[in-house]
Design an enzyme around this catalytic site. Structure first.
Site, PDB file in Angstrom:
ATOM      1  N   CYS A   2       0.455  -0.836   0.257  1.00  0.00           N
ATOM      2  CA  CYS A   2      -0.238  -0.002  -0.281  1.00  0.00           C
ATOM      3  C   CYS A   2       0.643   1.387  -0.077  1.00  0.00           C
ATOM      4  CB  CYS A   2      -0.836   0.456   1.228  1.00  0.00           C
ATOM      5  SG  CYS A   2      -1.342  -1.345   1.222  1.00  0.00           S
ATOM      6  N   LYS A 483       7.783 -15.377 -13.146  1.00  0.00           N
ATOM      7  CA  LYS A 483       8.140 -14.639 -13.991  1.00  0.00           C
ATOM      8  C   LYS A 483       6.942 -15.188 -14.584  1.00  0.00           C
ATOM      9  CE  LYS A 483      10.984 -11.391 -12.847  1.00  0.00           C
ATOM     10  NZ  LYS A 483      10.273 -11.940 -11.626  1.00  0.00           N
ATOM     11  N   GLU A 486       3.754 -14.753 -12.213  1.00  0.00           N
ATOM     12  CA  GLU A 486       3.074 -13.520 -12.234  1.00  0.00           C
ATOM     13  C   GLU A 486       1.886 -13.053 -12.657  1.00  0.00           C
ATOM     14  OE1 GLU A 486       6.563 -12.225  -8.889  1.00  0.00           O
ATOM     15  OE2 GLU A 486       6.858 -12.205 -11.165  1.00  0.00           O
ATOM     16  N   LYS A 602       4.214  -4.557  -5.467  1.00  0.00           N
ATOM     17  CA  LYS A 602       6.062  -4.061  -5.462  1.00  0.00           C
ATOM     18  C   LYS A 602       6.750  -4.250  -4.233  1.00  0.00           C
ATOM     19  CE  LYS A 602       9.131  -3.315  -7.953  1.00  0.00           C
ATOM     20  NZ  LYS A 602       9.758  -4.900  -9.302  1.00  0.00           N
TER      21      LYS A 602
END
Length: 607
Positions: A2, A483, A486, A602
């Site tokens: 967040c 990857k 994701e 992230k």
């Protein structure tokens, strides 16, 4: 994770808060909202989904006020709906929160028993009610927050707005980062310096347990014992230029293409090419006494650590343990006094990794960190900071941060080997020469982008994909599978190629593509042997190798991807490019959200 931004301003803040949230989009989110204090009330605008949805709400219902807080949420408690979006508010208080309040359930039950009414499923709303209760009892806002913070267990960064005090913002941090910004006539709160870059360069980082009071007269910071403290004000150096995709369709593709440049920048910081030496800031850090290295990381950073394990043991002959950060503390690891614990994180704020760092420090370990944010919490708590120089990475799926981590870890392995007397001057010169070849080799790998794009639709049809590799290419197989998972949402697994016959070969049929990473080198023939076992059972093989490897083993493959021929040391950096590009083009073919894949964040600042 967040994102938070707060402004104690002198002009309308809603447009600037929205702009700040856009700078935090890279962290990943599934809803967003803004609250301001004006005309004696707290007013909010919230929306599920992307920031464009919130922007439309603000366009239809403008939000006045010169003091406000804003948030992008990554759901932990409750679905990503408008009701669960931050800020959460009562009549008296509005709160935005990163992290998790671990004891929210007993607090919520206690508050409900006293007649408080909850409107969301979140843990954050208990903070609103706890502070509101204190304010309604007559406590001033500062005292109300002080009392409430003592009751919260878990990890949090908080920004708090008060209806009756429009000239006040309060922030607090425990386990989740929070930055205070200082303007000429305004003050700011942010979850990182990037969010505040257009507003101010003068910032201070709150330390663990700190909380702060922002007023028109200035800012006061208190420590976990509620004592006023001075925290250094620094220039952030964060760029206030809006980060763009340039000529690329997605941030991820742009960042893949930046790798030759950023790897070169990173190596330049640690390699003295003319002298044929690596040069790390280890003057006050005695590596010669290191008897064991413990590497701890999460996700992509963990796979970088797996590659580093091969290098450390090969060059320095030092035994290496490696752990996923979320498991590290709970297996009660045995750590020798004075050992070296190495932590790898793109953000330097990863909650599991940070908690593991503190556990290692408490067990007498020297702490080294490899991070992309040199002002992050992990960087500030380390004995040895090894910064990557990847620049801001906006795509949630890490690309350039990974290859820069590998570059740093290779130089660290060489430095450790030299300190241990395991590396001659000629051997060190050879390592430096090979590392110096990496940027050009990465450029050469990018030349095959169109070929990889052409084969992507074939992989996009699959429900399951396997990746195989040996030695340092085994972690690359794991990273390639990650990857693909994701950003394309295809189930994928990476295996050590020799493990296929110990179970996974049962999965092989004509519907399961198998991506084989097999650069020429000492393990090439064994990898090809495992690949042929797959082909003998009808497996559809995509071979990623150099020209010699493709010539020798490409027959019978459904596709081949030809890489530059490189020394085994830098093969993990170079072979990261095709697995990244393959995942990217498969995701584009499937029409998924490449830069902000569902459910991902992230910077994961909760355990």
């Amino acid at each position: 994770m967040c994102g938070i931004i707060g402004i104690l301003g002198t002009e309308a803040v809603a447009p600037r808060l929205l702009a700040g949230l856009r700078r935090l989009e890279y962290r990943g989110y599934d809803s967003a909202g803004i609250a301001t204090d004006h005309d004696g009330l707290i007013d909010r605008r919230r929306a599920a989904g992307k920031l464009d949805n919130l922007a439309k709400v603000l366009e239809d219902q403008p939000l006045p006020g010169t003091t406000g807080i804003a948030h992008t949420r990554w759901a932990t408690h409750g679905a990503p709906t408008e009701d669960n979006a931050h800020p959460h508010a009562t009549d008296e208080v509005a709160v935005v929160h990163n992290g998790i309040i671990e004891n929210f359930k007993p607090l919520r039950d206690e508050l409900i028993a006293r007649g408080r009414v909850f409107k969301s499923q979140t843990d954050t709303e208990v903070v609103c009610h706890l502070i509101s209760e204190q304010v309604e009892k007559g406590l001033d806002p500062v005292e109300a927050v002080r009392v409430t913070l003592k009751r919260l267990h878990g990890a949090f960064a908080l920004a708090i707005l008060f209806r009756s005090n429009p000239d006040l913002l309060i922030g607090a941090r425990l386990g989740s980062p929070l930055v205070v910004g200082f303007g000429e006539t305004e003050s700011y709160l942010g979850s990182d310096a990037l969010a505040l870059a257009p507003l101010t360069q003068r910032i201070c980082y709150l330390e663990e347990g700190d909380w702060c009071v922002l007023t028109r007269d200035g800012t006061t910071v208190y420590d976990r014992d509620d004592q006023p403290v001075e925290r250094p004000v620094i220039l952030s150096g964060a760029s206030d230029v809006t980060i763009s995709k340039g000529n690329h369709r997605h941030f991820m593709l742009k960042e893949i293409y930046e790798q030759p440049i950023v790897v070169a920048q990173t190596l330049r910081a640690y390699v003295r090419g003319f002298e044929g030496q690596v040069s790390l800031p280890t003057e006050d850090f005695d590596l010669s006494s290191v008897r064991r290295v413990t590497i701890v990381a999460c996700g992509t950073s963990f796979y970088a650590g797996m590659v580093a394990k091969y290098w450390f043991e090969q060059f320095a002959r030092v035994p290496v343990d490696i752990d996923v950060a979320s498991e590290f503390r709970y297996r009660e690891p045995v750590m020798e006094e004075g050992g070296l614990a190495l932590f790898i994180s793109q953000s330097g704020e990863t909650a599991d990794t940070l908690a593991a760092l503190r556990h290692a420090r408490a067990n007498g370990q020297k702490i080294a960190v490899v991070v992309n944010v040199p002002t992050s919490t992990m960087a500030r708590e380390a004995d040895l900071l090894l910064a990557t120089h990847a620049g801001p990475e906006i795509g949630v799926a890490s690309t350039k941060a990974f290859t820069c981590q590998l570059a740093v870890l290779a130089t660290f392995a060489a430095n450790l080997a030299r300190a241990k007397g395991r590396l001659s001057a000629d051997e060190e010169r050879n390592i430096v020469r090979h590392l110096s070849e990496a940027p050009a080799a990465l450029n050469g790998a990018l030349a095959y982008d169109e070929a990889i794009e052409a084969m992507a639709p074939m992989i996009a049809k699959a429900r399951d994909v396997l990746y195989l590799g040996r030695g340092p290419d085994y972690p690359l197989a794991l990273e390639g599978a990650l990857k693909l998972k994701e950003i394309s949402y295809i189930h994928a697994e990476g295996y050590a190629a020799g493990e296929m016959k110990h179970g996974p070969i049962a999965l092989i049929d004509e519907n399961v593509p198998v991506i084989v990473l097999a650069p020429s080198g000492p393990l090439f023939e064994k990898t090809v042997s495992n690949m042929q076992e797959v082909q003998a059972r009808g497996g559809q093989v995509v071979l990623i190798s150099d020209y010699d490897g493709v010539e020798q083993a490409g027959e019978g493959c459904i596709a081949t991807i030809t890489m530059p021929k490189v020394h085994p040391l830098i093969a993990p950096l170079v072979y990261a490019i095709p697995v990244q590009l393959l995942a990217y083009h498969v995701a584009v073919a499937k029409g998924t959200d490449v830069d902000q894949p569902r459910n991902l964040a992230k910077s994961v600042t909760v355990e």
